[in-house]
Design a protein around this motif. Sequence first.
Motif, PDB file in Angstrom:
ATOM      1  N   VAL C  75      10.302  -4.978  19.645  1.00 53.49           N
ATOM      2  CA  VAL C  75      10.205  -4.557  21.039  1.00 53.49           C
ATOM      3  C   VAL C  75       8.742  -4.430  21.468  1.00 53.49           C
ATOM      4  O   VAL C  75       7.887  -4.027  20.686  1.00 53.49           O
ATOM      5  CB  VAL C  75      10.911  -3.204  21.294  1.00 53.49           C
ATOM      6  CG1 VAL C  75      12.413  -3.341  21.105  1.00 53.49           C
ATOM      7  CG2 VAL C  75      10.360  -2.105  20.409  1.00 53.49           C
TER       8      VAL C  75
ATOM      9  N   THR D  46      19.697  -2.714  27.753  1.00 48.67           N
ATOM     10  CA  THR D  46      18.428  -2.107  28.149  1.00 48.67           C
ATOM     11  C   THR D  46      17.810  -2.891  29.313  1.00 48.67           C
ATOM     12  O   THR D  46      18.042  -4.086  29.470  1.00 48.67           O
ATOM     13  CB  THR D  46      17.467  -2.054  26.941  1.00 48.67           C
ATOM     14  OG1 THR D  46      16.402  -1.165  27.264  1.00 48.67           O
ATOM     15  CG2 THR D  46      16.902  -3.420  26.611  1.00 48.67           C
ATOM     16  N   ARG D  85      10.164   4.429  25.529  1.00 45.83           N
ATOM     17  CA  ARG D  85      11.534   4.735  25.117  1.00 45.83           C
ATOM     18  C   ARG D  85      12.474   3.713  25.747  1.00 45.83           C
ATOM     19  O   ARG D  85      12.143   3.107  26.765  1.00 45.83           O
ATOM     20  CB  ARG D  85      11.933   6.141  25.616  1.00 45.83           C
ATOM     21  CG  ARG D  85      11.126   7.251  24.986  1.00 45.83           C
ATOM     22  CD  ARG D  85      11.377   8.599  25.625  1.00 45.83           C
ATOM     23  NE  ARG D  85      10.530   9.610  24.980  1.00 45.83           N
ATOM     24  CZ  ARG D  85       9.280   9.895  25.371  1.00 45.83           C
ATOM     25  NH1 ARG D  85       8.744   9.270  26.417  1.00 45.83           N
ATOM     26  NH2 ARG D  85       8.574  10.794  24.720  1.00 45.83           N
ATOM     27  N   LYS D  86      13.621   3.574  25.169  1.00 44.34           N
ATOM     28  CA  LYS D  86      14.619   2.652  25.700  1.00 44.34           C
ATOM     29  C   LYS D  86      15.283   3.304  26.917  1.00 44.34           C
ATOM     30  O   LYS D  86      15.758   4.447  26.810  1.00 44.34           O
ATOM     31  CB  LYS D  86      15.646   2.387  24.594  1.00 44.34           C
ATOM     32  CG  LYS D  86      16.586   1.262  24.863  1.00 44.34           C
ATOM     33  CD  LYS D  86      17.528   1.052  23.672  1.00 44.34           C
ATOM     34  CE  LYS D  86      18.765   0.294  24.151  1.00 44.34           C
ATOM     35  NZ  LYS D  86      19.667  -0.046  23.032  1.00 44.34           N
TER      36      LYS D  86
END
Lengths: 152, 152, 152, 152
Positions: C75, D46, D85-86
Motif C-alpha cells: 500500500v 477501500t 489508515r484504511k
Amino acid sequence: MDAAELQAFLTREFPQVAEDFIVEAVGEECVIRLRVADRHLRPGGTVSGPTMFALADVGIYLAILHRLGPVALAVTTNCSMDFMRKPEAGRDLIAHVRLLKLGRVLAVGDVLIYSEGGTAPVARASMTYSIPPREKPDPAKSDPAKPEAARA
Amino acid sequence: MDAAELQAFLTREFPQVAEDFIVEAVGEECVIRLRVADRHLRPGGTVSGPTMFALADVGIYLAILHRLGPVALAVTTNCSMDFMRKPEAGRDLIAHVRLLKLGRVLAVGDVLIYSEGGTAPVARASMTYSIPPREKPDPAKSDPAKPEAARA
Amino acid sequence: MDAAELQAFLTREFPQVAEDFIVEAVGEECVIRLRVADRHLRPGGTVSGPTMFALADVGIYLAILHRLGPVALAVTTNCSMDFMRKPEAGRDLIAHVRLLKLGRVLAVGDVLIYSEGGTAPVARASMTYSIPPREKPDPAKSDPAKPEAARA
Amino acid sequence: MDAAELQAFLTREFPQVAEDFIVEAVGEECVIRLRVADRHLRPGGTVSGPTMFALADVGIYLAILHRLGPVALAVTTNCSMDFMRKPEAGRDLIAHVRLLKLGRVLAVGDVLIYSEGGTAPVARASMTYSIPPREKPDPAKSDPAKPEAARA
C-alpha cells in the motif's frame, strides 16, 4: 516521557544540538522552542532552512518519545516542508507538533512553525518515522532501548 | 556561472557554510560534494538529516545559479525528501542535481545523494524555489541582485 | 514479473482501471503509458491531477511487482508530486519509473511523467510503499498473496 | 464565495466530478464531503488513492475560491500526502481544509481526511497552488475571471 525527561534525553543523546531546543509543553500537542542564535541565520537575518528542518525533525521525534518512551533508534524516512513566510529577525521559533499516526512500524507527525508572537505560520512540515521493532518486555533483562534515566 | 564562479559565490554569500561544499561539476547534472565533518554527525556516526537537507538545498540553488546567473534572493518554498539508507561513516556525501523546471517564477530540482563510492542513493530530495521577478536590464544602473564577481 | 504478467495482473486485480495503462517496458526503468481518454481531462483539455497521481501510483506499484512478484497488499503510505507543465492535449502520458529502494518493509520509487513525444517532464512524483511481511515459503500451502496466474 | 456559490461553481466548471463533492461548511476551516461511490473503490472496498488526492485537491481549491472569489485558473503545483489508515468501507470521506498561506502568487493549504464518524485521520495532504496574476479592477470592463454567478 514528560517535558523534563525529554529535555534530559536530548541533552544525553544529542549533546551537539540539545541547547538549541526547549521542550515547552507536551500532550496532544507538543510545543518546542528553538532558541535562535547567530549560527542559525542566513544573510539578511532569516533563519536557515536546515535549522527549520532540524526543529521539525526534533519536534516530531520528541512527540514520539513522549508517547512511546525512549526509542533511540527511530529514524526519519520521509519529510515534506513548505516554507511560507520569512521568520522575523531576532525571534525564537516555536513548533507546534501533533502526531497523526503512531503505528507499529511507522509514525507520522505534523508541525506548524511560528516566529514567537506571530499568528501566521512561517513553515509547515510533516515527517514519517520508522519505528524499530520493540522487543517483548522481559523483566529479567535490561532493555538497551530504555536507558536508566528515562525510566526514572 | 561555472563551477569556480559558483564556489566563489558560496564563499561570498554564505561564508558560514561555504567550506562544507565543493562544486565538482556543472552541466545538465550538477555534482556537489559535502565534506563531512564531525559537526555533521549524529551519534553512531551517521550524517544528520539537517545536513542532508542543507546539501540538497544548496545543490539545487547552485544548479539554478548555474543557469540564471546570481539570483541571490531565490528562496526555497517547498521540499520533499526520502531518507532511504544510512550514509556510510567517514565518507563524503555526493549530490547529483538536475533541474526539472526553470520557469519564470518557479524552479524545481531533483537530487540524489550518495555516500562517496556508493551505488545506492542514501537520500532523494526535490525542492521548489521561488525566483524573484527579474528587472529588465538597465545598463545605466547597477543591479544589486548581480554582484560584481558574478558578471566577471 | 515481466511486462505481459504485469499487464495480466492489472487486468485481474484492478479491472476498473486496467485498460487505462499499458506496460511498455520493464527493467532498471519501467515505462508505463496512460491512454488518455475524455474521462481523464479537465476543462481546457488538460489531464487531471488525480489521473497523473494514478499513473505515478500504478507505475511504482508495477515496478515493485516486477521485482518482487505479486504482492497484492503493498500500500502507498506517502506521495509527493510536482506538477510542472501542462500536459499537451490529445497525447498519451508516459511514466518513467525507477525504484530507489526496495527494502524489507518500505519501497521508494521515483517517476517522471512526459507527454508522449515531449522532452520536458510534465510532472514528477516519488512514493513510498509499505510492503507486507512475506511469509516464509511453504510449498504445502497455497499462498493467497500469490495468485495462480502470477506464478505461471 | 459561500458554500452555495462554491457548489454552483463546481457544477458549472467541473461537471464530471461535481456530484462527488458536497461543500458542508466554509470559514477558517472548510469542510468538504466526498460521497463515496463504487467508482471510487479498490478491491477490498477501500477508497482509492487518486480519489483521496482528488478530495484534497478540490478541497484546497474551494478554500482558495472561498477567500478570493472565482480564480478558475489557479493550478496545483505541488502536493504531498500521507496515507495513514484504511478508510472504513461504506462511509463517506470528510476533508477538513485550512489555508496556511494565501499570497500574491502562491497559496498553501493543509487537509486532514477522515472517514465519516471516525476520529483518527485516514490521510493528510498539503498542496501548493499557483495563483494567476490578477488584473487591476477596471469597473468599465467585464472581468472574465469572475463569472456572473460568482458576483451574485
